[in-house]
Design a protein around this motif. Structure first.
Motif, PDB file in Angstrom:
ATOM      1  N   UNK A 143      -1.152  12.438   9.614  1.00 32.01           N
ATOM      2  CA  UNK A 143      -2.180  11.293   9.346  1.00 32.01           C
ATOM      3  C   UNK A 143      -2.365  10.872   8.108  1.00 32.01           C
ATOM      4  N   UNK A 144      -3.167  11.613   6.901  1.00 38.72           N
ATOM      5  CA  UNK A 144      -3.791  11.921   5.677  1.00 38.72           C
ATOM      6  C   UNK A 144      -3.147  11.205   4.958  1.00 38.72           C
ATOM      7  N   UNK A 145      -1.754  10.426   4.764  1.00 38.70           N
ATOM      8  CA  UNK A 145      -0.841   9.920   4.087  1.00 38.70           C
ATOM      9  C   UNK A 145      -0.733   8.684   4.727  1.00 38.70           C
ATOM     10  N   UNK A 146      -0.943   8.122   5.654  1.00 38.14           N
ATOM     11  CA  UNK A 146      -0.595   6.685   6.365  1.00 38.14           C
ATOM     12  C   UNK A 146      -2.024   6.418   6.233  1.00 38.14           C
ATOM     13  N   UNK A 147      -3.292   7.228   6.769  1.00 39.54           N
ATOM     14  CA  UNK A 147      -4.514   6.311   5.905  1.00 39.54           C
ATOM     15  C   UNK A 147      -4.745   5.939   4.400  1.00 39.54           C
ATOM     16  N   UNK A 148      -4.231   6.576   3.427  1.00 36.25           N
ATOM     17  CA  UNK A 148      -3.648   6.817   2.134  1.00 36.25           C
ATOM     18  C   UNK A 148      -2.864   5.252   1.840  1.00 36.25           C
ATOM     19  N   UNK A 149      -2.603   4.793   2.106  1.00 43.79           N
ATOM     20  CA  UNK A 149      -1.472   3.685   2.695  1.00 43.79           C
ATOM     21  C   UNK A 149      -2.471   2.862   2.589  1.00 43.79           C
ATOM     22  N   UNK A 150      -2.762   2.528   3.789  1.00 47.22           N
ATOM     23  CA  UNK A 150      -3.661   1.573   4.754  1.00 47.22           C
ATOM     24  C   UNK A 150      -4.995   1.212   3.552  1.00 47.22           C
ATOM     25  N   UNK A 151      -5.283   2.725   3.303  1.00 45.65           N
ATOM     26  CA  UNK A 151      -6.905   1.942   2.334  1.00 45.65           C
ATOM     27  C   UNK A 151      -6.328   2.267   0.764  1.00 45.65           C
ATOM     28  N   UNK A 152      -4.966   2.112   0.445  1.00 49.83           N
ATOM     29  CA  UNK A 152      -4.471   1.561  -0.922  1.00 49.83           C
ATOM     30  C   UNK A 152      -4.121  -0.147  -0.849  1.00 49.83           C
TER      31      UNK A 152
ATOM     32  N   UNK B 199       4.438  18.170   3.128  1.00 47.86           N
ATOM     33  CA  UNK B 199       3.713  17.213   2.228  1.00 47.86           C
ATOM     34  C   UNK B 199       3.617  16.171   3.333  1.00 47.86           C
ATOM     35  N   UNK B 200       3.147  14.973   2.612  1.00 47.98           N
ATOM     36  CA  UNK B 200       3.458  13.705   3.195  1.00 47.98           C
ATOM     37  C   UNK B 200       3.492  12.271   2.655  1.00 47.98           C
ATOM     38  N   UNK B 201       3.820  11.266   3.156  1.00 45.46           N
ATOM     39  CA  UNK B 201       4.353   9.829   1.907  1.00 45.46           C
ATOM     40  C   UNK B 201       4.238   9.471   2.901  1.00 45.46           C
ATOM     41  N   UNK B 202       3.959   7.821   2.427  1.00 47.53           N
ATOM     42  CA  UNK B 202       3.264   6.945   3.543  1.00 47.53           C
ATOM     43  C   UNK B 202       3.034   5.380   2.426  1.00 47.53           C
ATOM     44  N   UNK B 203       3.958   4.103   2.759  1.00 45.64           N
ATOM     45  CA  UNK B 203       3.914   2.589   2.312  1.00 45.64           C
ATOM     46  C   UNK B 203       3.919   1.918   3.614  1.00 45.64           C
ATOM     47  N   UNK B 204       3.102   0.829   2.911  1.00 41.47           N
ATOM     48  CA  UNK B 204       3.429   0.144   4.291  1.00 41.47           C
ATOM     49  C   UNK B 204       3.582  -1.700   3.650  1.00 41.47           C
TER      50      UNK B 204
ATOM     51  N   UNK C 118       0.911  -1.476   0.325  1.00 41.51           N
ATOM     52  CA  UNK C 118      -0.271  -0.273  -0.149  1.00 41.51           C
ATOM     53  C   UNK C 118       1.205   1.356  -0.246  1.00 41.51           C
ATOM     54  N   UNK C 119       0.662   2.039  -0.984  1.00 41.00           N
ATOM     55  CA  UNK C 119       1.054   3.764  -0.969  1.00 41.00           C
ATOM     56  C   UNK C 119       0.061   4.577  -0.707  1.00 41.00           C
TER      57      UNK C 119
END
Length: 393
Positions: free
Chosen positions: A28-37, A218-223, A8-9
């Motif tokens: 938090x928004x980027x983390x949720x987006x990675x989890x949702x992805x 900005x923010x970004x995340x990966x699972x 997820x990203x």
């Protein structure tokens, strides 16, 4: 060692300082987006690594507590501009070693306008040795240090190989063409090489303003997950981290009398070679690369450090169009730091986001046709460099 998959990203649009949400909301928004992805709930995450440079201790908790408070380890990471990929390196190690099966890696930054500078002025800076070498080799004390570092490296390349200023302008123009197709990029207006050359000079004959990346929020995340975890939870396994290396400075950084080596050429070359050896792949196998173009000058010398072209061959590589669509390897399809923006802690995860979508085939107008192998390069002075190889499937 366990195989490590990017399941997820997530990434939010990058913004100018003063135009973004606070750091913890972006994170938090980027983390949720990675989890949702990934289609996964936060309660299944076993560890988290949060990267940022400008912020108080435990800012990672502040961001992630809004996503969930499950009591898991949250490690805060600061490694200058390589912070995001350093967090990725730690998360990948945790999954590969079996210490965890599911890790969330997050990067965010809330920056201020203007050139970077020291926050703590009552103690020695980690850049004392870098500044001493720069003063000796470059001078120009009236120019901000970051510009002197990378402009000095570009100038060294110009003197050594006869590289024209237009080569850096072509890199910036290429970044703008790529970013025009990226809805998350800060600057999406296309510029020509002549526009770049005509921009206000920061260092006459060496750098114009458009050749430097902007301060960005900005923010970004990966699972990251293991193969067994992905199978148990029905997660995607179409992007795998095939190899990764992190390097730091060696004595040659300061002893060589070479500005290119001062800004990480040796670190980049060593990390790339280690990744090529680990993966059994070489630069000739790459389809797409996201590299650290904090200045157009650094993108140019990094082509050579990564082996994308021979030493001294960067100008020809650019002139032949081998760094873009239709050429040998597409570099920075996202627009890179120059056009997408450079929120320090988020940059490494934003690169991961772009390459994951490239290998999934979901990069829309930026898609590199048939992309199977991708390379990520993220550099921080002081110093650290992380190079990561991704493979499809």
């Amino acid at each position: 060692m366990n195989k490590v998959y990017v399941s997820g990203v997530g990434m939010i649009p990058f913004a100018k300082p003063g135009a973004s949400s606070p750091y913890h909301e972006m994170g938090a928004q980027a983390a949720r987006a990675a989890l949702n992805d990934a289609g996964l709930s936060y309660d299944l995450v076993e560890q988290a690594y949060a990267g940022y440079v400008h912020g108080d201790s435990t800012s990672g908790q502040k961001a992630l507590y809004a996503v969930g408070m499950s009591g898991i380890p949250i490690v805060n990471v600061n490694n200058n501009c390589s912070t995001g990929s350093t967090a990725l390196f730690l998360g990948r190690q945790a999954v590969a070693s079996g210490a965890a099966d599911c890790v969330l890696v997050l990067g965010f930054e809330q920056m201020s306008p203007g050139a970077l500078g020291s926050v703590f002025t009552d103690r020695p800076t980690p850049f004392d040795a870098f500044d001493e070498v720069t003063d000796r080799l470059v001078g120009k004390p009236e120019i901000p240090l970051a510009l002197r570092y990378f402009g000095g490296a570009g100038l060294a390349h110009m003197k050594k190989y006869g590289t024209p200023l237009e080569a850096f302008a072509r890199i910036r123009a290429k970044a703008s063409r790529h970013a025009a197709n990226n809805p998350l990029a800060l600057f999406r207006k296309e510029v020509t090489p002549q526009d770049v050359l005509d921009a206000p000079e920061i260092w006459p004959g060496v750098m114009t303003r458009l050749m430097a990346c902007p301060p960005t929020c900005g923010a970004a995340a990966a699972l990251l997950v293991s193969e067994d975890f992905a199978k148990r939870h029905g997660l995607r396994r179409d992007v795998r981290i095939a190899a990764q290396s992190m390097t730091t400075d060696t004595p040659g950084t300061f002893d060589s009398g070479d500005m290119m080596r001062l800004v990480g050429y040796d670190m980049s070359r060593a990390a790339a070679r280690q990744v090529y050896e680990q993966s059994g792949l070489g630069p000739e196998d790459l389809d797409v690369v996201e590299l650290h173009d904090c200045f157009a000058h650094n993108e140019l010398i990094t082509y050579e450090a990564l082996g994308l072209c021979p030493e001294g061959g960067a100008d020809k590589f650019i002139m032949d169009g081998d760094n873009s669509y239709g050429g040998r390897v597409v570099t920075n399809p996202s627009g890179g730091l120059l056009s997408k923006g450079h929120p320090l802690g988020a940059t490494g995860l934003a690169q991961c986001y772009e390459l994951t979508h490239q290998l999934r085939g979901t990069a829309d107008a930026r898609q590199v046709t048939g992309a199977q192998v991708a390379l990520q390069h993220n550099l921080g002075l002081g110093g650290a460099c992380v190079v990561t190889m991704y493979r499809k499937g």
